[in-house]
Write a protein that holds these residues in place. Structure first.
Motif, PDB file in Angstrom:
ATOM      1  N   UNK A   1      -8.626  -2.786   6.691  1.00  0.00           N
ATOM      2  CA  UNK A   1      -8.588  -1.334   6.503  1.00  0.00           C
ATOM      3  C   UNK A   1      -8.584  -0.648   7.865  1.00  0.00           C
ATOM      4  N   UNK A   2      -8.063   0.549   7.863  1.00  0.00           N
ATOM      5  CA  UNK A   2      -8.086   1.390   9.056  1.00  0.00           C
ATOM      6  C   UNK A   2      -8.980   2.593   8.781  1.00  0.00           C
ATOM      7  N   UNK A   3      -8.452   3.773   9.035  1.00  0.00           N
ATOM      8  CA  UNK A   3      -9.219   5.003   8.860  1.00  0.00           C
ATOM      9  C   UNK A   3      -9.418   5.346   7.378  1.00  0.00           C
ATOM     10  N   UNK A   4     -10.311   6.295   7.133  1.00  0.00           N
ATOM     11  CA  UNK A   4     -10.612   6.705   5.769  1.00  0.00           C
ATOM     12  C   UNK A   4      -9.385   7.326   5.105  1.00  0.00           C
ATOM     13  N   UNK A   5      -9.375   7.243   3.795  1.00  0.00           N
ATOM     14  CA  UNK A   5      -8.271   7.800   3.027  1.00  0.00           C
ATOM     15  C   UNK A   5      -8.223   7.161   1.654  1.00  0.00           C
ATOM     16  N   UNK A   6      -7.260   7.570   0.873  1.00  0.00           N
ATOM     17  CA  UNK A   6      -7.122   6.991  -0.468  1.00  0.00           C
ATOM     18  C   UNK A   6      -5.644   6.890  -0.823  1.00  0.00           C
ATOM     19  N   UNK A   7      -5.382   6.039  -1.787  1.00  0.00           N
ATOM     20  CA  UNK A   7      -4.012   5.830  -2.234  1.00  0.00           C
ATOM     21  C   UNK A   7      -3.975   4.717  -3.259  1.00  0.00           C
ATOM     22  N   UNK A   8      -2.845   4.051  -3.339  1.00  0.00           N
ATOM     23  CA  UNK A   8      -2.662   2.980  -4.320  1.00  0.00           C
ATOM     24  C   UNK A   8      -2.204   1.713  -3.612  1.00  0.00           C
ATOM     25  N   UNK A   9      -2.552   0.594  -4.223  1.00  0.00           N
ATOM     26  CA  UNK A   9      -2.069  -0.704  -3.788  1.00  0.00           C
ATOM     27  C   UNK A   9      -1.266  -1.294  -4.940  1.00  0.00           C
ATOM     28  N   UNK A  10       0.049  -1.370  -4.764  1.00  0.00           N
ATOM     29  CA  UNK A  10       0.925  -1.960  -5.778  1.00  0.00           C
ATOM     30  C   UNK A  10       0.877  -3.469  -5.612  1.00  0.00           C
ATOM     31  N   UNK A  11       0.654  -4.156  -6.729  1.00  0.00           N
ATOM     32  CA  UNK A  11       0.635  -5.619  -6.735  1.00  0.00           C
ATOM     33  C   UNK A  11       1.707  -6.081  -7.712  1.00  0.00           C
ATOM     34  N   UNK A  12       2.662  -6.844  -7.191  1.00  0.00           N
ATOM     35  CA  UNK A  12       3.754  -7.377  -7.998  1.00  0.00           C
ATOM     36  C   UNK A  12       3.747  -8.896  -7.836  1.00  0.00           C
ATOM     37  N   UNK A  13       3.821  -9.596  -8.946  1.00  0.00           N
ATOM     38  CA  UNK A  13       3.958 -11.051  -8.923  1.00  0.00           C
ATOM     39  C   UNK A  13       5.387 -11.381  -9.298  1.00  0.00           C
ATOM     40  N   UNK A  14       6.114 -11.966  -8.352  1.00  0.00           N
ATOM     41  CA  UNK A  14       7.510 -12.336  -8.577  1.00  0.00           C
ATOM     42  C   UNK A  14       7.586 -13.782  -9.054  1.00  0.00           C
TER      43      UNK A  14
ATOM     44  N   UNK B   1       0.837  -1.205   0.000  1.00  0.00           N
ATOM     45  CA  UNK B   1       0.000   0.000   0.000  1.00  0.00           C
ATOM     46  C   UNK B   1       0.868   1.250   0.000  1.00  0.00           C
ATOM     47  N   UNK B   2       0.375   2.311  -0.640  1.00  0.00           N
ATOM     48  CA  UNK B   2       1.124   3.566  -0.664  1.00  0.00           C
ATOM     49  C   UNK B   2       1.207   4.142   0.746  1.00  0.00           C
ATOM     50  N   UNK B   3       2.202   4.968   0.963  1.00  0.00           N
ATOM     51  CA  UNK B   3       2.430   5.583   2.271  1.00  0.00           C
ATOM     52  C   UNK B   3       1.185   6.336   2.717  1.00  0.00           C
ATOM     53  N   UNK B   4       0.780   6.096   3.954  1.00  0.00           N
ATOM     54  CA  UNK B   4      -0.367   6.795   4.520  1.00  0.00           C
ATOM     55  C   UNK B   4      -1.696   6.079   4.309  1.00  0.00           C
ATOM     56  N   UNK B   5      -1.737   5.076   3.445  1.00  0.00           N
ATOM     57  CA  UNK B   5      -2.974   4.324   3.222  1.00  0.00           C
ATOM     58  C   UNK B   5      -3.125   3.301   4.345  1.00  0.00           C
ATOM     59  N   UNK B   6      -4.231   3.370   5.086  1.00  0.00           N
ATOM     60  CA  UNK B   6      -4.464   2.496   6.234  1.00  0.00           C
ATOM     61  C   UNK B   6      -4.968   1.135   5.753  1.00  0.00           C
TER      62      UNK B   6
END
Length: 185
Positions: A146-159, A114-119
């Motif tokens: 999930x925690x508190x409200x907010x928005x951001x990005x979720x990076x998904x990488x398949x290694x 998850x991006x910085x700050x995304x709960x």
């Protein structure tokens, strides 16, 4: 003519020993190519309310990527069970890459960041069958809190990690590297 016999004897012994090796040994270097993935779908089910299902899909066919359905709208302070499914739509019929990964669990690892700050906290809940010090997580199945409200990005990488998987993202190459938008309300 006088031929040197020592090199011929050594070569003969090497060939004899090579022929004595077992055919079922697994010490062969991997030849697996990376998985071709055009479509990634995350499906999250609210653990408290199983009818509350959130789905987000990213599709990248040819040179255009479709992110119009790539947003996860989640409830604050909620736990979800998650599943990711992957397709290769360049094949006819469409190839279910999820099944390929399931067949090769010991060679794959999903990394969710998850991006910085995304709960949002992600736990991988499925394991491969690698011997000790394994088994290692895979990430086809997850639990997301999930925690508190907010928005951001979720990076998904398949290694892709044939003969190198150690439970970390470092070894191998990436089969998938994409971002889902996340809104926690």
């Amino acid at each position: 003519m006088n031929y040197p016999t020592k090199p011929i004897i050594v070569l003969g012994l090497m060939l004899l020993l090579a022929g004595a090796c077992k055919n079922d040994e697994q010490n062969v270097a991997p030849t697996d190519d990376n998985e071709a993935i055009t479509t990634a779908t995350l499906t999250l089910t609210n653990k408290a309310t199983p009818t509350d299902i959130v789905t987000a899909t990213i599709e990248n066919l040819n040179t255009t990527a479709d992110f119009s359905k790539a947003t996860l709208n989640l409830k604050a302070n909620t736990t979800y069970t998650g599943a990711i499914s992957l397709l290769d739509k360049t094949k006819t019929p469409t190839l279910d890459a999820t099944e390929e990964i399931r067949e090769k669990l010991n060679e794959h690892l999903f990394v969710y960041t998850p991006s910085t700050g995304l709960a949002l906290t992600i736990t991988l809940t499925d394991k491969d069958t690698n011997p000790a010090p394994g088994p290692y997580p895979v990430g086809l199945a997850t639990e997301m809190k999930t925690g508190s409200t907010g928005s951001g990005k979720l990076k998904v990488v398949l290694r892709h990690q044939p003969n190198a998987k150690n439970g970390t993202a470092t070894p191998g190459t990436s089969d998938l590297d994409t971002d889902f938008n996340v809104v926690i309300q």
